[in-house]
Design an enzyme around this catalytic site. Structure first.
Site, PDB file in Angstrom:
ATOM      1  N   ASN A  23      21.771 -11.562 -19.586  1.00 38.51           N
ATOM      2  CA  ASN A  23      21.951 -12.211 -20.789  1.00 38.51           C
ATOM      3  C   ASN A  23      20.538 -12.803 -21.181  1.00 38.51           C
ATOM      4  O   ASN A  23      20.542 -13.251 -22.351  1.00 38.51           O
ATOM      5  CB  ASN A  23      23.142 -13.242 -20.729  1.00 38.51           C
ATOM      6  CG  ASN A  23      22.707 -14.297 -19.946  1.00 38.51           C
ATOM      7  OD1 ASN A  23      21.688 -14.481 -19.303  1.00 38.51           O
ATOM      8  ND2 ASN A  23      23.519 -15.557 -19.540  1.00 38.51           N
ATOM      9  N   ASP A  29      22.343 -13.574 -12.746  1.00 38.21           N
ATOM     10  CA  ASP A  29      23.690 -13.989 -12.875  1.00 38.21           C
ATOM     11  C   ASP A  29      24.794 -12.848 -12.310  1.00 38.21           C
ATOM     12  O   ASP A  29      23.959 -11.808 -11.716  1.00 38.21           O
ATOM     13  CB  ASP A  29      23.953 -13.988 -14.337  1.00 38.21           C
ATOM     14  CG  ASP A  29      23.652 -13.038 -15.388  1.00 38.21           C
ATOM     15  OD1 ASP A  29      23.706 -11.934 -15.078  1.00 38.21           O
ATOM     16  OD2 ASP A  29      23.033 -13.181 -16.350  1.00 38.21           O
ATOM     17  N   GLU A 261      25.028 -20.821  10.272  1.00 33.02           N
ATOM     18  CA  GLU A 261      23.401 -21.043  10.140  1.00 33.02           C
ATOM     19  C   GLU A 261      23.525 -22.365  11.303  1.00 33.02           C
ATOM     20  O   GLU A 261      24.132 -23.365  11.042  1.00 33.02           O
ATOM     21  CB  GLU A 261      22.871 -21.562   8.989  1.00 33.02           C
ATOM     22  CG  GLU A 261      21.482 -21.744   8.864  1.00 33.02           C
ATOM     23  CD  GLU A 261      20.864 -22.473   7.644  1.00 33.02           C
ATOM     24  OE1 GLU A 261      19.833 -22.526   7.353  1.00 33.02           O
ATOM     25  OE2 GLU A 261      21.728 -23.081   6.945  1.00 33.02           O
ATOM     26  N   ASP A 338      15.258 -18.990   2.516  1.00 36.17           N
ATOM     27  CA  ASP A 338      14.426 -20.414   2.832  1.00 36.17           C
ATOM     28  C   ASP A 338      13.142 -19.920   4.007  1.00 36.17           C
ATOM     29  O   ASP A 338      12.527 -20.779   4.200  1.00 36.17           O
ATOM     30  CB  ASP A 338      15.271 -20.994   4.143  1.00 36.17           C
ATOM     31  CG  ASP A 338      16.477 -21.890   3.372  1.00 36.17           C
ATOM     32  OD1 ASP A 338      16.348 -22.039   2.214  1.00 36.17           O
ATOM     33  OD2 ASP A 338      17.536 -22.238   4.032  1.00 36.17           O
TER      34      ASP A 338
END
Length: 569
Positions: A23, A29, A261, A338
């Site tokens: 958008n 998104d 994790e 990360d």
């Protein structure tokens, strides 16, 4: 008995903020993801792991959740989510959501209630402690994003624990009511059709010190540094109990992929947690191999750079391969949201970018376990080197730089060198789809600067080039589906002390494959150990044409060469 589907699957991680913007607001998104699913189908991946898209103040880019049952407006709506999920399933792609339940946002309704009064029913959803006699925090522990792990709450006269940002208070898993809240929100998404969870820092939900109530200060390693709290907060005594309860209450009732994790996890914990009978999750993300290029014991943590010694990587990976074989399961990864880009970290992002990225993919995917591909990895995308700290967005990076310069007087140039090597924003620049404006990511202004290599390193270029990293990854992924040895074969390390060549075999019944990878720009000679017969052989996959007159007992390797060989006879 056949393997569960996730053992032969390859997972692709999407960081939604940086994947594709539909958008023009500069932020990726859900509709953008839906528009690019053909890319994933062409690559051949089986599962998408979607980083958080829940409602959030975005203090830590979505890992601070204020509503676990709704979508952040910048990403879209629940209807957009359902449309995306249906489009994935129509292509044979499953979806794994990020489950972030070690902590919530401080803007979550639970915490807003909890911080209002010690008598509030939600107060025990979080972890509170009294100040010391002088009013200071309960301990000298440092949060992952710098500063104390304790934040003062005036209304109750207590400190609350936050292992990450002060806007991410830790949840209290000792409270059965909190655990039931978590199981309810898991069912909400599973009933909506998702296929599993990646569980953020899940081995921190049981704190070792909660068992006896002790909160000891720890010796400071170096003046100016607090004691890192991670070492004192992972792997508490009730971890397996909590995870088994989660399995019994929720996971046993659905066909899921679950990966936890687990910072500071050991192979013993890996076996316990991923044991198919007595464990709780399918696999872990362990960090041992990700910590090998940091100085051990240095209070700067990952920012204390060290050159990787390949022999350390061999010892670590071989131990996890050997000790989980037949009694647990490995996850295989070199990058995620990360971590910096592997081609810059472990390969050569210059002259040999394509070949070294292909070599790293070969090395990883031929191990036993479930491989994870992070968006852009399939393009051989490298790190960025922004010149100004103001160009970075990541809370961990910005807090580290502020504390190191303002409080410890460290050299800004050295700090920027560390950020260029290890900063999380290396992985978070927008996905380059084309060489057009804003790399085809958005029609607006991207939320973070683009990787400047996008005119030549982009998805359109990669799909058009049969020799690209993309097409090589596509062939690697296809191998896993076609050959049971890749999934089930035993791993055996070769040449443990060689500083440049990483070689190992995979064996299943009478079939044996040899994997040879050159982790350098040099040209070492691979020598097949005498106890491995090789009367005949054939190449299964390689990132460079096969030389004439090859002798496996003296094979000259070219820079960053990778070769997978089926040994015959």
């Amino acid at each position: 008995m056949s393997n569960p589907w996730w053992k032969s699957s390859v997972v692709y991680q999407i960081y939604p903020r940086s994947f594709c913007d539909s958008n023009g607001d500069g932020i990726g998104d859900l509709k953008g993801i839906t528009s690019k699913l053909d890319h994933l189908q062409a690559l051949g991946v089986d599962v998408v792991w979607l980083s958080p898209v829940y409602r959030s103040p975005q203090d830590d880019n979505g890992y601070d959740i204020s509503d676990y049952r709704d979508i952040a407006p910048e990403f879209g709506t629940l209807a957009d989510f359902d449309e995306m999920l249906a489009a994935m399933h129509a292509r044979g792609i499953k979806l794994v959501m990020d489950l972030v339940v070690n902590h919530s946002s401080d803007e979550h309704a639970w915490f807003q209630q909890a911080r209002s009064s010690r008598d509030n029913p939600f107060h025990d959803h979080y972890i509170w402690r009294e100040p010391k006699a002088d009013g200071s925090p309960p301990t000298n522990w440092e949060a992952a994003f710098s500063g104390s792990v304790w934040e003062w709450n005036e209304a109750t006269g207590e400190y609350y624990l936050h292992m990450f940002s002060r806007k991410q208070p830790d949840l209290n898993w000792e409270n059965p009511a909190l655990r039931q809240e978590v199981y309810g929100l898991m069912r909400f998404w599973l009933d909506r059709g998702v296929d599993g969870f990646r569980m953020d820092v899940i081995n921190m939900i049981s704190k070792p010190w909660q068992a006896d109530g002790g909160l000891p200060d720890a010796p400071v390693v170096r003046e100016g540094f607090l004691q890192p709290g991670f070492a004192l907060t992972c792997n508490g005594p009730r971890l397996l109990e909590f995870l088994r309860e989660m399995r019994h209450e929720v996971l046993d009732h659905y066909d899921t992929l679950t990966v936890g994790e687990a910072p500071m996890a050991t192979t013993r914990q890996g076996r316990e947690i991923s044991d198919p009978v007595d464990g709780a999750l399918n696999m872990l993300f362990q960090f041992e191999h990700m910590d090998l290029d940091s100085q051990p014991g240095d209070p700067r943590g990952k920012w204390a750079l060290k050159t990787l010694d390949l022999r350390d990587l061999k010892r670590t990976m071989a131990r996890w391969q050997d000790e989980l074989h037949g009694c647990g399961w490995n996850s295989l990864y070199l990058s995620n949201h990360d971590q910096p880009r592997p081609v810059s970290r472990f390969g050569d992002d210059g002259e040999h970018r394509v070949r070294s990225a292909q070599m790293l993919g070969t090395w990883l995917h031929l191990h036993q376990g479930t491989p994870y591909v992070y968006q852009g990895e399939e393009l051989g995308l490298g790190n960025v080197r922004f010149e100004r700290i103001e160009d970075y967005q990541d809370i961990e990076t910005l807090n580290m730089y502020r504390v190191a310069t303002n409080e410890r007087g460290e050299d800004p140039a050295e700090l920027m060198r560390a950020i260029h090597a290890k900063g999380r924003d290396n992985a978070r620049t927008p996905m380059p789809w084309s060489d057009g404006p804003h790399a085809g990511f958005t029609t607006g202004t991207p939320w973070i600067k683009l990787n400047p290599t996008y005119p030549t390193v982009n998805a359109a270029q990669a799909l058009a080039d049969e020799g690209s990293v993309f097409h090589y990854y596509r062939r690697l992924i296809a191998l896993r589906k076609a050959h049971p040895i890749v999934v089930d074969g035993r791993h055996d390390l070769l040449l443990a002390e060689h500083p440049q060549i990483y070689a190992y075999t995979r064996t299943l019944g009478a079939e044996r494959w040899l994997v040879v990878c050159n982790f350098s720009a040099a040209s070492p000679v691979f020598e097949l150990p005498a106890d491995i017969p090789a009367a005949r052989w054939e190449t299964v996959i390689a990132n460079i044409d096969e030389p004439a007159g090859v002798d496996l007992h003296a094979l000259p390797l070219r820079p960053w060469e990778a070769r997978v060989i089926r040994l015959l006879g």
